[in-house]
Enzyme design. Structure first.
Site, PDB file in Angstrom:
ATOM      1  N   CYS A  67       0.816  -1.224   0.000  1.00 13.04           N
ATOM      2  CA  CYS A  67       0.000   0.000   0.000  1.00 13.04           C
ATOM      3  C   CYS A  67       0.844   1.266   0.000  1.00 13.04           C
ATOM      4  O   CYS A  67       0.582   2.205  -0.760  1.00 13.04           O
ATOM      5  CB  CYS A  67      -0.982   0.006   1.164  1.00 13.04           C
ATOM      6  SG  CYS A  67      -0.206   0.015   2.796  1.00 13.04           S
ATOM      7  N   HIS A 120      -1.859   0.838   7.130  1.00 16.49           N
ATOM      8  CA  HIS A 120      -2.409   0.872   5.762  1.00 16.49           C
ATOM      9  C   HIS A 120      -2.601   2.330   5.374  1.00 16.49           C
ATOM     10  O   HIS A 120      -2.938   3.176   6.206  1.00 16.49           O
ATOM     11  CB  HIS A 120      -3.744   0.128   5.659  1.00 16.49           C
ATOM     12  CG  HIS A 120      -4.247   0.063   4.248  1.00 16.49           C
ATOM     13  ND1 HIS A 120      -3.630  -0.707   3.275  1.00 16.49           N
ATOM     14  CD2 HIS A 120      -5.268   0.706   3.627  1.00 16.49           C
ATOM     15  CE1 HIS A 120      -4.275  -0.545   2.121  1.00 16.49           C
ATOM     16  NE2 HIS A 120      -5.271   0.304   2.309  1.00 16.49           N
ATOM     17  N   ASN A 133      -4.033   0.216  -2.608  1.00 12.22           N
ATOM     18  CA  ASN A 133      -3.619  -1.084  -3.118  1.00 12.22           C
ATOM     19  C   ASN A 133      -3.837  -2.110  -2.008  1.00 12.22           C
ATOM     20  O   ASN A 133      -3.286  -1.978  -0.919  1.00 12.22           O
ATOM     21  CB  ASN A 133      -2.147  -1.039  -3.543  1.00 12.22           C
ATOM     22  CG  ASN A 133      -1.746  -2.250  -4.353  1.00 12.22           C
ATOM     23  OD1 ASN A 133      -2.578  -2.906  -4.968  1.00 12.22           O
ATOM     24  ND2 ASN A 133      -0.462  -2.554  -4.355  1.00 12.22           N
TER      25      ASN A 133
END
Length: 159
Positions: A67, A120, A133
């Site tokens: 990510c 994240h 992502n």
């Protein structure tokens, strides 16, 4: 002669003071950021269906990212240098005081493993949505304000 010169001076000063040159106002930092924010979002969207997720990987030539390496890659396309790692990315930029103050292009951070710990990151795209992502999904648009992501949201940063 003195009256003619005085009259000419008065006419010239009236003419000059009545002339208004329309110059556009300089763009505010917020307007510039909003424009750049759309650039980040459009770039991220252009990789939907093309990028694979792999934790701890930053491989631009094969379009394999986690990510944070994905956000790093997207921002670098527009000259913005971000560190690798979602937690590291929270240390840069300007904190966003609340979700209601999010702007297009802000980085949004979540805790998906350890409660309260950032792990994240995604890019806010507006209308309560962000792009990131994800494992098994790749680059995906998700809702920030309901379901899983609403309960795991931690903070956001302006860049």
């Amino acid at each position: 002669m003195k009256k003619l010169i005085a009259a000419s001076s008065i006419a010239l000063s009236v003419l000059c003071s009545a002339t208004v040159i329309a110059m556009p106002a300089p763009a505010s930092a917020q307007e510039i950021y909003a424009t750049n924010g759309h650039l980040f979002v459009n770039t991220a969207k252009s990789y939907m269906g093309k990028v694979s997720y792999q934790f701890g990987v930053r491989n631009p030539s094969r379009l394999i990212f986690d990510c944070s390496s994905f956000t790093q890659f997207v921002f670098a396309k527009h000259g913005v240098s971000l560190p690798w790692g979602s937690k590291a990315q929270t240390r840069f930029g300007i904190p966003v005081p609340s979700k209601s103050r999010l702007a297009v292009g802000d980085l949004v951070f979540f805790s998906v493993n350890t409660p309260g710990q950032v792990n994240h990151v995604g890019i806010y795209i507006g209308n309560g949505q962000f792009i990131s992502n994800l494992p098994s999904k790749g680059v995906t648009i998700s809702n920030l304000n309901s379901g899983y992501w609403a309960s795991h949201y931690i903070t956001a940063r302006h860049y």
